[in-house]
Design an enzyme around this catalytic site. Structure first.
Site, PDB file in Angstrom:
ATOM      1  N   ASN A  55     -17.095  18.606  45.166  1.00 42.79           N
ATOM      2  CA  ASN A  55     -17.764  19.889  44.913  1.00 42.79           C
ATOM      3  C   ASN A  55     -18.449  19.797  43.551  1.00 42.79           C
ATOM      4  O   ASN A  55     -17.791  19.833  42.520  1.00 42.79           O
ATOM      5  CB  ASN A  55     -16.703  21.004  44.930  1.00 42.79           C
ATOM      6  CG  ASN A  55     -17.276  22.348  44.513  1.00 42.79           C
ATOM      7  OD1 ASN A  55     -18.494  22.524  44.452  1.00 42.79           O
ATOM      8  ND2 ASN A  55     -16.396  23.291  44.209  1.00 42.79           N
ATOM      9  N   TRP A  56     -19.753  19.691  43.586  1.00 38.46           N
ATOM     10  CA  TRP A  56     -20.494  19.482  42.329  1.00 38.46           C
ATOM     11  C   TRP A  56     -20.659  20.759  41.522  1.00 38.46           C
ATOM     12  O   TRP A  56     -21.100  20.717  40.385  1.00 38.46           O
ATOM     13  CB  TRP A  56     -21.882  18.900  42.630  1.00 38.46           C
ATOM     14  CG  TRP A  56     -21.876  17.531  43.223  1.00 38.46           C
ATOM     15  CD1 TRP A  56     -20.782  16.763  43.546  1.00 38.46           C
ATOM     16  CD2 TRP A  56     -23.028  16.738  43.573  1.00 38.46           C
ATOM     17  NE1 TRP A  56     -21.181  15.563  44.073  1.00 38.46           N
ATOM     18  CE2 TRP A  56     -22.562  15.523  44.096  1.00 38.46           C
ATOM     19  CE3 TRP A  56     -24.402  16.955  43.498  1.00 38.46           C
ATOM     20  CZ2 TRP A  56     -23.416  14.515  44.535  1.00 38.46           C
ATOM     21  CZ3 TRP A  56     -25.268  15.961  43.935  1.00 38.46           C
ATOM     22  CH2 TRP A  56     -24.782  14.751  44.443  1.00 38.46           C
ATOM     23  N   LYS A  57     -20.376  21.907  42.118  1.00 37.41           N
ATOM     24  CA  LYS A  57     -20.581  23.197  41.432  1.00 37.41           C
ATOM     25  C   LYS A  57     -22.018  23.279  40.913  1.00 37.41           C
ATOM     26  O   LYS A  57     -22.923  22.800  41.585  1.00 37.41           O
ATOM     27  CB  LYS A  57     -19.529  23.373  40.333  1.00 37.41           C
ATOM     28  CG  LYS A  57     -18.112  23.105  40.862  1.00 37.41           C
ATOM     29  CD  LYS A  57     -17.024  23.548  39.965  1.00 37.41           C
ATOM     30  CE  LYS A  57     -15.689  23.259  40.637  1.00 37.41           C
ATOM     31  NZ  LYS A  57     -14.546  23.789  39.935  1.00 37.41           N
ATOM     32  N   HIS A  61     -14.661  29.669  47.687  1.00 38.30           N
ATOM     33  CA  HIS A  61     -14.153  28.987  46.499  1.00 38.30           C
ATOM     34  C   HIS A  61     -13.673  30.033  45.492  1.00 38.30           C
ATOM     35  O   HIS A  61     -14.257  31.112  45.388  1.00 38.30           O
ATOM     36  CB  HIS A  61     -15.258  28.114  45.877  1.00 38.30           C
ATOM     37  CG  HIS A  61     -14.716  27.242  44.795  1.00 38.30           C
ATOM     38  ND1 HIS A  61     -14.523  27.694  43.509  1.00 38.30           N
ATOM     39  CD2 HIS A  61     -14.281  25.958  44.813  1.00 38.30           C
ATOM     40  CE1 HIS A  61     -13.999  26.709  42.792  1.00 38.30           C
ATOM     41  NE2 HIS A  61     -13.843  25.660  43.550  1.00 38.30           N
ATOM     42  N   GLU A  64     -14.049  30.345  42.462  1.00 35.44           N
ATOM     43  CA  GLU A  64     -15.085  30.818  41.523  1.00 35.44           C
ATOM     44  C   GLU A  64     -15.955  31.882  42.185  1.00 35.44           C
ATOM     45  O   GLU A  64     -16.409  32.820  41.534  1.00 35.44           O
ATOM     46  CB  GLU A  64     -15.903  29.618  41.016  1.00 35.44           C
ATOM     47  CG  GLU A  64     -15.109  28.821  39.989  1.00 35.44           C
ATOM     48  CD  GLU A  64     -15.396  27.333  39.953  1.00 35.44           C
ATOM     49  OE1 GLU A  64     -16.438  26.897  40.466  1.00 35.44           O
ATOM     50  OE2 GLU A  64     -14.542  26.596  39.402  1.00 35.44           O
ATOM     51  N   GLU A  96      -6.351  25.426  46.773  1.00 38.57           N
ATOM     52  CA  GLU A  96      -6.717  25.159  45.382  1.00 38.57           C
ATOM     53  C   GLU A  96      -6.067  26.204  44.474  1.00 38.57           C
ATOM     54  O   GLU A  96      -6.608  27.310  44.305  1.00 38.57           O
ATOM     55  CB  GLU A  96      -8.239  25.238  45.215  1.00 38.57           C
ATOM     56  CG  GLU A  96      -8.988  24.240  46.048  1.00 38.57           C
ATOM     57  CD  GLU A  96     -10.362  23.937  45.450  1.00 38.57           C
ATOM     58  OE1 GLU A  96     -10.585  22.794  45.074  1.00 38.57           O
ATOM     59  OE2 GLU A  96     -11.174  24.866  45.341  1.00 38.57           O
ATOM     60  N   GLY A 119     -10.192  22.829  37.170  1.00 37.19           N
ATOM     61  CA  GLY A 119     -10.932  22.569  35.939  1.00 37.19           C
ATOM     62  C   GLY A 119     -10.079  22.623  34.686  1.00 37.19           C
ATOM     63  O   GLY A 119     -10.591  22.662  33.568  1.00 37.19           O
ATOM     64  N   SER A 151      -8.058  19.753  39.779  1.00 31.67           N
ATOM     65  CA  SER A 151      -7.846  18.638  38.852  1.00 31.67           C
ATOM     66  C   SER A 151      -7.363  17.358  39.534  1.00 31.67           C
ATOM     67  O   SER A 151      -6.510  16.645  38.997  1.00 31.67           O
ATOM     68  CB  SER A 151      -6.897  19.043  37.710  1.00 31.67           C
ATOM     69  OG  SER A 151      -7.464  20.106  36.957  1.00 31.67           O
ATOM     70  N   GLY A 192     -13.552  18.553  42.093  1.00 33.49           N
ATOM     71  CA  GLY A 192     -14.639  19.113  41.291  1.00 33.49           C
ATOM     72  C   GLY A 192     -15.104  18.119  40.242  1.00 33.49           C
ATOM     73  O   GLY A 192     -15.848  17.176  40.537  1.00 33.49           O
ATOM     74  N   GLY A 193     -14.624  18.297  39.026  1.00 35.38           N
ATOM     75  CA  GLY A 193     -15.088  17.494  37.881  1.00 35.38           C
ATOM     76  C   GLY A 193     -15.139  15.995  38.135  1.00 35.38           C
ATOM     77  O   GLY A 193     -16.131  15.334  37.805  1.00 35.38           O
TER      78      GLY A 193
HETATM   79  P1  PGA Z   1     -11.628  20.448  39.626  1.00 34.92           P
HETATM   80  O1  PGA Z   1     -12.276  21.491  40.663  1.00 34.92           O
HETATM   81  O2  PGA Z   1     -11.356  19.178  40.395  1.00 34.92           O
HETATM   82  O3  PGA Z   1     -12.665  20.270  38.553  1.00 34.92           O
HETATM   83  O4  PGA Z   1     -10.363  21.072  39.122  1.00 34.92           O
HETATM   84  C1  PGA Z   1     -11.836  21.593  41.984  1.00 34.92           C
HETATM   85  C2  PGA Z   1     -12.619  22.653  42.697  1.00 34.92           C
HETATM   86  O5  PGA Z   1     -12.928  23.681  42.088  1.00 34.92           O
HETATM   87  O6  PGA Z   1     -12.972  22.512  43.898  1.00 34.92           O
END
Ligand code: PGA
Length: 233
Positions: free
Chosen positions: A6-8, A91, A93, A157, A163, A193, A214-215
């Site tokens: 997930n590149w956000k 998600h 967010e 999640e 993050g 994470s 994500g990251g």
């Molecule tokens: P993260 O994000 O790996 O940076 O914690 C995961 C996500 O939000 O899908």
């Protein structure tokens, strides 16, 4: 086993193009389904560069109507027209910052599936909910609005792990996954994470069918390492 990146709000079209070209050359394990989820504007590059490969391209969100007066939204038919294979919905967010609720997440998931997209629907408790002993109730509530579908995958999640560099322990992930699976029996990803050094242990849990990253998905070598960790586990 499915590993989705997930590149956000990272990687515009040029960067996406370069990343996907390298990903195309990478040696990805044959027993792991690999997915990237670029921002909307980078979907055309990703679809084009990854055409003919096994890597799936997903959006990060999708509206429930096919068209209409919904400024800033994108519909399932629009994504399909681009050649996009699926979408994330719900998600944390989107839930925390942009007003998505269990109801809107369910509507997004349902419309995307009906249109023929694959869906990764995200659920997970906040830190306050976990501290208050509400994890199970929250997960049951969030999952119960979703309906079984062969093209539906859920991602657990925990919000406090996204993050933050704090990861659920493999035991915590397994426990939460058992709760989710008792409500809805679909493939289940862990997210929060996930890094090359913790992926193998998390993915080895019996109820963990993959990872939403994500990251660590923004860097090709760490994304590849996580995909490899999913192989044969
Ligand atoms: P993260 O994000 O790996 O940076 O914690 C995961 C996500 O939000 O899908």
């Amino acid at each position: 086993m499915l590993v989705a990146g997930n590149w956000k709000m990272f990687k515009g079209p040029e960067e996406a193009d370069a990343f996907c070209r390298s990903l195309r050359e990478a040696e990805l394990p044959a027993d792991v389904d690999v997915v990237v989820c670029p921002p909307y504007v980078s979907l055309p590059s990703a679809v084009q560069v990854l055409a003919g490969t096994e890597v799936g391209v997903f959006a990060q969100n999708c509206h429930w109507d096919a068209e209409g007066a919904f400024t800033g939204e994108i519909s399932a038919p629009m994504l399909l027209e681009l050649g996009v294979y699926g979408t994330i919905v719900g998600h944390s967010e989107r839930r925390q910052l942009f007003g998505d609720t269990d109801e809107t997440v369910a509507r997004r998931a349902c419309a995307a599936l009906d249109a023929g997209l694959h869906v990764i629907a995200c659920v997970g408790e906040t830190e306050a909910e976990r501290d208050a002993g509400e994890t199970e109730a929250v997960l049951r509530r969030q999952v119960s609005v979703l309906e079984h579908d062969d093209n539906l995958v859920v991602a657990y999640e925990p919000v406090w792990a996204i993050g933050t560099g704090r990861t659920a322990t493999p035991e915590m992930a397994q426990e939460a996954h058992e709760i989710v699976k008792s409500v809805l029996d679909v493939p289940l990803l862990y997210g929060g994470s996930v890094k090359p050094d913790n992926a193998r242990e998390l993915l080895a849990q019996p109820a963990v069918d993959g990872a939403l990253v994500g990251g660590a998905s923004l860097d090709l070598s760490s994304f590849e390492a996580i995909c490899r960790a999913g192989s044969l586990s």
